[in-house]
Scaffold this motif. Structure first.
Motif, mmCIF file in Angstrom:
data_model
loop_
_atom_site.group_PDB
_atom_site.id
_atom_site.type_symbol
_atom_site.label_atom_id
_atom_site.label_comp_id
_atom_site.label_asym_id
_atom_site.label_seq_id
_atom_site.Cartn_x
_atom_site.Cartn_y
_atom_site.Cartn_z
ATOM 1 N N ARG A 69 5.002 26.943 54.097
ATOM 2 C CA ARG A 69 4.132 27.965 54.939
ATOM 3 C C ARG A 69 5.227 29.173 55.695
ATOM 4 N N LEU A 88 6.575 31.316 52.856
ATOM 5 C CA LEU A 88 5.489 32.244 52.613
ATOM 6 C C LEU A 88 5.352 33.572 53.528
ATOM 7 N N ARG A 89 5.342 33.036 54.804
ATOM 8 C CA ARG A 89 5.128 34.024 55.627
ATOM 9 C C ARG A 89 6.381 35.177 55.796
ATOM 10 N N HIS A 108 6.305 38.732 44.201
ATOM 11 C CA HIS A 108 5.612 37.992 45.075
ATOM 12 C C HIS A 108 4.712 36.929 44.427
ATOM 13 N N THR A 156 6.234 34.217 42.538
ATOM 14 C CA THR A 156 6.637 33.248 43.572
ATOM 15 C C THR A 156 5.865 32.184 44.190
ATOM 16 N N VAL A 157 4.727 32.779 44.374
ATOM 17 C CA VAL A 157 3.456 31.955 45.041
ATOM 18 C C VAL A 157 3.155 31.094 43.976
ATOM 19 N N VAL A 196 -1.511 28.696 52.845
ATOM 20 C CA VAL A 196 -1.166 30.152 52.618
ATOM 21 C C VAL A 196 -1.290 30.734 54.070
ATOM 22 N N THR A 204 -1.757 38.568 56.597
ATOM 23 C CA THR A 204 -1.797 38.393 55.102
ATOM 24 C C THR A 204 -3.133 38.711 54.128
ATOM 25 N N ARG A 211 -3.380 38.298 50.346
ATOM 26 C CA ARG A 211 -4.405 36.971 49.981
ATOM 27 C C ARG A 211 -5.525 37.669 49.109
#
Length: 418
Positions: free
Chosen positions: A212, A215-216, A232, A235-236, A265, A270, A274
């Protein structure tokens, strides 16, 4: 894969996508969720009609593993979106009301489903009675959060008090159901390494405290959300599929890993990223989930149900509907909601849709359900989902729909106590 298999695979994908589009439009024309038409289309292509001649011709046994792989990828996207759409802030907004309604809407059908399982276990052989009973309880407790959200938008109820409470309670119900389902799979695990399932605890901790924050850092800079670049997103997605792989390796279904990853997530700052993630993931589900519907339909055979099967189906429908409706209605009334509001909320919470189909698929795969019970439970999911739109139209009231000048849920006397 041979050349002929490759050609048939691509032809099958063309057929599935075309049929899915047509079935979805037909369902929407009948004012039903598109997913309902797609599920029915899958059943019609299965062995229920023409003794399986259509399914055996279009989807021969040697091609189904390739289709299953594509379907599983779509399922990963779907469960990721379910976790990603889980709104923690919404739960804080309704506090006690959501807690009471969600608890009753989950526990009452769970109890009734468990009792029904004890009866069904006498005629359906099972290697693990406890797992069988718990699974039925979970299956009866499901409320399909994604389909419910779509119904609320279609009915213009997503910004009302009833709609907001329904979404909040459904989210809690499904979170609890997935947790118990993970326990069930651990109980009935056939790998002989039940202890490995305990690794999900440190894995979940690693997701929260290691992944987490990474991701941030990827999605937020100086407190401001960054746009989602291709890099990005890739990667996610790499993290997503790795998470699904880990849970599969430790003895849980890969859907748990996808769901957990969606939950962790970061939400703060975000929203833009998202939204893009959900948009891209929805494209994946639109292309690949119809394959899952077809494969699910191939396991539904209504032609051999017989009188005994019809009686069992009636019991399953009675238990599923009674548990959700009574549990939700009584809880809503105790929280100060009107009879109309309580009935509307009970109708919404009885929606099961695709989420139920995923749960049933897990049950079939791990050997909890035989194909007869699986077929009956799929019919239950279709009926309870289809009921929602019909009953909601009969309950229609101007105050049950979104106001034109605000995004906040409409006020109610129970707000003060929430």
């Amino acid at each position: 894969m041979t050349e002929s298999q490759a050609a048939l695979l691509f032809f099958d994908l063309a057929v599935i996508l075309s049929l899915s589009l047509l079935a979805g439009r037909a369902a929407r024309a009948l004012r039903q969720p598109a997913v309902l038409g797609e599920i029915v289309a899958g059943i019609l292509l299965g062995p229920s009609l023409f003794h399986g001649a259509v399914s055996d011709t279009l989807f021969p046994a040697d091609l189904r593993p390739y289709l299953s792989t594509l379907a599983n990828v779509g399922l990963v996207f779907f469960m990721f979106v379910v976790g990603l759409e889980f709104d923690y802030e919404r739960l804080r907004g309704f506090g006690r009301v959501t807690g009471v309604i969600a608890s009753s809407a989950a526990l009452v059908p769970f109890a009734l489903g468990s009792l029904l399982a004890l009866h069904l276990a006498r005629t359906h052989e099972t290697d693990n009675r406890l797992g069988f009973v718990l699974f039925f309880g979970v299956a009866m407790s499901i409320t399909a959060f994604p389909v419910l959200a779509r119904i609320l938008v279609d009915q213009r109820m997503n910004k009302t008090l009833v709609g907001s409470i329904a979404l909040s309670a459904a989210a809690v119900c499904d979170l609890a159901a997935w947790t118990v389902l993970a326990l069930v799979q651990a109980i009935v695990g056939r790998t002989g390494h039940h202890g490995a399932v305990l690794l999900v605890v440190p894995f979940a901790a690693a997701l929260v405290f290691l992944v987490r924050p990474l991701l941030r850092r990827l999605l937020v800079r100086d407190g401001e959300g960054l746009p989602l670049t291709v890099g990005h997103f890739v990667t996610v997605m790499a993290f997503l599929f790795a998470s699904a792989a880990v849970t599969q390796l430790i003895g849980l279904h890969f859907v748990f890993g996808a769901f957990l990853f969606g939950l962790i997530v970061p939400r703060e700052a975000t929203e833009r990223a998202r939204t893009e993630m959900m948009r891209h993931s929805h494209s994946g589900t639109a292309l690949l989930l119809p394959v899952y519907f077809i494969l699910a339909g191939l396991n539904v055979d209504l032609s051999t149900m017989g009188l005994g099967g019809l009686l069992e189906l009636s019991l399953i429908l009675l238990t599923a509907i009674t548990g959700k409706v009574v549990g939700t209605f009584v809880a809503a009334r105790t929280q100060g909601m009107t009879t109309r509001q309580s009935t509307t909320l009970a109708t919404l919470m009885n929606t099961r849709g695709l989420t139920e189909l995923v749960v049933l698929g897990v049950g079939l795969q791990v050997g909890i359900l035989d194909k007869g019970l699986y077929s009956q439970m799929v019919i239950m999911a279709i009926v309870t989902t289809g009921m929602a739109g019909i009953i909601l139209r009969r309950l229609a009231d101007p105050q049950d729909h979104n106001s034109q000048d605000g995004d906040r849920p409409r006020a109610s006397p129970l707000d003060a106590g929430a």
